[in-house]
Design a protein around this motif. Structure first.
Motif, PDB file in Angstrom:
ATOM      1  N   GLU A   1       0.820  -1.211   0.000  1.00 43.90           N
ATOM      2  CA  GLU A   1       0.000   0.000   0.000  1.00 43.90           C
ATOM      3  C   GLU A   1       0.855   1.262   0.000  1.00 43.90           C
ATOM      4  O   GLU A   1       0.487   2.258  -0.622  1.00 43.90           O
ATOM      5  CB  GLU A   1      -0.969  -0.026   1.181  1.00 43.90           C
ATOM      6  N   ALA A   2       2.003   1.227   0.646  1.00 46.76           N
ATOM      7  CA  ALA A   2       2.918   2.378   0.601  1.00 46.76           C
ATOM      8  C   ALA A   2       3.402   2.601  -0.833  1.00 46.76           C
ATOM      9  O   ALA A   2       3.462   3.740  -1.302  1.00 46.76           O
ATOM     10  CB  ALA A   2       4.099   2.157   1.542  1.00 46.76           C
ATOM     11  N   LEU A   3       3.724   1.527  -1.532  1.00 44.62           N
ATOM     12  CA  LEU A   3       4.145   1.636  -2.936  1.00 44.62           C
ATOM     13  C   LEU A   3       3.010   2.201  -3.785  1.00 44.62           C
ATOM     14  O   LEU A   3       3.211   3.134  -4.570  1.00 44.62           O
ATOM     15  CB  LEU A   3       4.571   0.258  -3.464  1.00 44.62           C
ATOM     16  N   ILE A   4       1.823   1.651  -3.618  1.00 41.33           N
ATOM     17  CA  ILE A   4       0.650   2.083  -4.389  1.00 41.33           C
ATOM     18  C   ILE A   4       0.370   3.565  -4.162  1.00 41.33           C
ATOM     19  O   ILE A   4       0.053   4.297  -5.098  1.00 41.33           O
ATOM     20  CB  ILE A   4      -0.581   1.225  -4.004  1.00 41.33           C
ATOM     21  N   GLU A   5       0.516   4.002  -2.927  1.00 43.30           N
ATOM     22  CA  GLU A   5       0.227   5.394  -2.564  1.00 43.30           C
ATOM     23  C   GLU A   5       1.396   6.338  -2.831  1.00 43.30           C
ATOM     24  O   GLU A   5       1.297   7.538  -2.578  1.00 43.30           O
ATOM     25  CB  GLU A   5      -0.183   5.462  -1.085  1.00 43.30           C
ATOM     26  N   GLY A   6       2.514   5.809  -3.312  1.00 47.19           N
ATOM     27  CA  GLY A   6       3.666   6.648  -3.620  1.00 47.19           C
ATOM     28  C   GLY A   6       4.446   7.092  -2.397  1.00 47.19           C
ATOM     29  O   GLY A   6       5.200   8.064  -2.453  1.00 47.19           O
ATOM     30  N   ARG A   7       4.297   6.391  -1.292  1.00 51.93           N
ATOM     31  CA  ARG A   7       5.025   6.732  -0.063  1.00 51.93           C
ATOM     32  C   ARG A   7       6.349   5.964  -0.044  1.00 51.93           C
ATOM     33  O   ARG A   7       6.594   5.120   0.804  1.00 51.93           O
ATOM     34  CB  ARG A   7       4.170   6.399   1.163  1.00 51.93           C
ATOM     35  N   TYR A   8       7.206   6.294  -0.974  1.00 49.12           N
ATOM     36  CA  TYR A   8       8.467   5.564  -1.165  1.00 49.12           C
ATOM     37  C   TYR A   8       9.397   5.670   0.035  1.00 49.12           C
ATOM     38  O   TYR A   8      10.150   4.735   0.315  1.00 49.12           O
ATOM     39  CB  TYR A   8       9.168   6.048  -2.437  1.00 49.12           C
ATOM     40  N   GLU A   9       9.310   6.780   0.769  1.00 53.72           N
ATOM     41  CA  GLU A   9      10.173   6.955   1.935  1.00 53.72           C
ATOM     42  C   GLU A   9       9.819   5.958   3.044  1.00 53.72           C
ATOM     43  O   GLU A   9      10.638   5.664   3.908  1.00 53.72           O
ATOM     44  CB  GLU A   9      10.104   8.393   2.468  1.00 53.72           C
ATOM     45  N   ASP A  10       8.604   5.414   3.022  1.00 56.95           N
ATOM     46  CA  ASP A  10       8.176   4.445   4.037  1.00 56.95           C
ATOM     47  C   ASP A  10       8.624   3.015   3.733  1.00 56.95           C
ATOM     48  O   ASP A  10       8.610   2.162   4.622  1.00 56.95           O
ATOM     49  CB  ASP A  10       6.644   4.443   4.170  1.00 56.95           C
ATOM     50  N   LEU A  11       9.002   2.747   2.500  1.00 53.62           N
ATOM     51  CA  LEU A  11       9.317   1.369   2.101  1.00 53.62           C
ATOM     52  C   LEU A  11      10.434   0.729   2.927  1.00 53.62           C
ATOM     53  O   LEU A  11      10.274  -0.404   3.370  1.00 53.62           O
ATOM     54  CB  LEU A  11       9.634   1.301   0.609  1.00 53.62           C
ATOM     55  N   PRO A  12      11.552   1.410   3.177  1.00 59.60           N
ATOM     56  CA  PRO A  12      12.619   0.756   3.964  1.00 59.60           C
ATOM     57  C   PRO A  12      12.175   0.362   5.371  1.00 59.60           C
ATOM     58  O   PRO A  12      12.505  -0.717   5.846  1.00 59.60           O
ATOM     59  CB  PRO A  12      13.728   1.802   4.013  1.00 59.60           C
ATOM     60  N   ASN A  13      11.412   1.210   6.033  1.00 57.96           N
ATOM     61  CA  ASN A  13      10.967   0.915   7.391  1.00 57.96           C
ATOM     62  C   ASN A  13       9.945  -0.217   7.430  1.00 57.96           C
ATOM     63  O   ASN A  13       9.879  -0.964   8.403  1.00 57.96           O
ATOM     64  CB  ASN A  13      10.374   2.152   8.071  1.00 57.96           C
ATOM     65  N   LEU A  14       9.164  -0.362   6.403  1.00 60.44           N
ATOM     66  CA  LEU A  14       8.161  -1.425   6.359  1.00 60.44           C
ATOM     67  C   LEU A  14       8.813  -2.779   6.084  1.00 60.44           C
ATOM     68  O   LEU A  14       8.171  -3.803   6.245  1.00 60.44           O
ATOM     69  CB  LEU A  14       7.099  -1.098   5.310  1.00 60.44           C
ATOM     70  N   ALA A  15      10.067  -2.757   5.705  1.00 59.00           N
ATOM     71  CA  ALA A  15      10.781  -4.003   5.461  1.00 59.00           C
ATOM     72  C   ALA A  15      11.363  -4.576   6.740  1.00 59.00           C
ATOM     73  O   ALA A  15      11.727  -5.746   6.792  1.00 59.00           O
ATOM     74  CB  ALA A  15      11.910  -3.785   4.449  1.00 59.00           C
ATOM     75  N   LYS A  16      11.449  -3.773   7.767  1.00 60.72           N
ATOM     76  CA  LYS A  16      12.066  -4.218   9.015  1.00 60.72           C
ATOM     77  C   LYS A  16      11.058  -4.993   9.857  1.00 60.72           C
ATOM     78  O   LYS A  16       9.891  -4.605   9.960  1.00 60.72           O
ATOM     79  CB  LYS A  16      12.585  -3.009   9.791  1.00 60.72           C
ATOM     80  N   LYS A  17      11.531  -6.048  10.473  1.00 61.31           N
ATOM     81  CA  LYS A  17      10.676  -6.838  11.365  1.00 61.31           C
ATOM     82  C   LYS A  17      10.546  -6.127  12.700  1.00 61.31           C
ATOM     83  O   LYS A  17      11.492  -5.511  13.182  1.00 61.31           O
ATOM     84  CB  LYS A  17      11.264  -8.224  11.556  1.00 61.31           C
ATOM     85  N   LYS A  18       9.376  -6.245  13.294  1.00 60.13           N
ATOM     86  CA  LYS A  18       9.138  -5.639  14.608  1.00 60.13           C
ATOM     87  C   LYS A  18       9.304  -6.715  15.666  1.00 60.13           C
ATOM     88  O   LYS A  18       8.726  -7.789  15.579  1.00 60.13           O
ATOM     89  CB  LYS A  18       7.732  -5.052  14.647  1.00 60.13           C
ATOM     90  N   PHE A  19      10.107  -6.417  16.660  1.00 59.02           N
ATOM     91  CA  PHE A  19      10.353  -7.363  17.751  1.00 59.02           C
ATOM     92  C   PHE A  19       9.764  -6.849  19.036  1.00 59.02           C
ATOM     93  O   PHE A  19       9.655  -5.700  19.292  1.00 59.02           O
ATOM     94  CB  PHE A  19      11.850  -7.614  17.919  1.00 59.02           C
TER      95      PHE A  19
END
Length: 95
Positions: free
Chosen positions: A77-95
């Motif tokens: 959804e970040a890609l679809i919405e053009g929020r490219y700056e969010d892509l790296p953070n969405l790749a990180k796993k949450k612990f």
């Protein structure tokens, strides 16, 4: 130079389908008509094209398709919405 496309469809059940093609119009027509009865999208119509990107190298298009298919819904959804700056953070796993 022949173009290839990576595309994302939003399905009626709120899921996403990612594909690759060299003829986007024709491929979308097949998705909408239910041409492939065993496909993921057949029972999830109607469909909406929400993203596509053009590539001049089909091999890169295939790599990008495989990459996107591994992503979670929020990252797609970040890609679809053009929020490219969010892509790296969405790749990180949450612990």
């Amino acid at each position: 130079m022949k173009l290839s496309f990576v595309y994302i469809l939003k399905c009626s059940d709120d899921t996403y389908y990612t594909g690759v093609t060299s003829n986007l119009e024709k491929r979308l027509e097949k998705h909408h008509s239910g041409f492939y009865k065993d496909s993921y999208t057949y029972k999830r119509r109607p469909l909406e094209l929400v993203f596509y990107a053009e590539f001049t190298d089909i091999n890169i298009a295939f790599l990008k398709e495989k990459q996107i298919k591994k992503w979670g819904k929020a990252k797609k959804e970040a890609l679809i919405e053009g929020r490219y700056e969010d892509l790296p953070n969405l790749a990180k796993k949450k612990f």
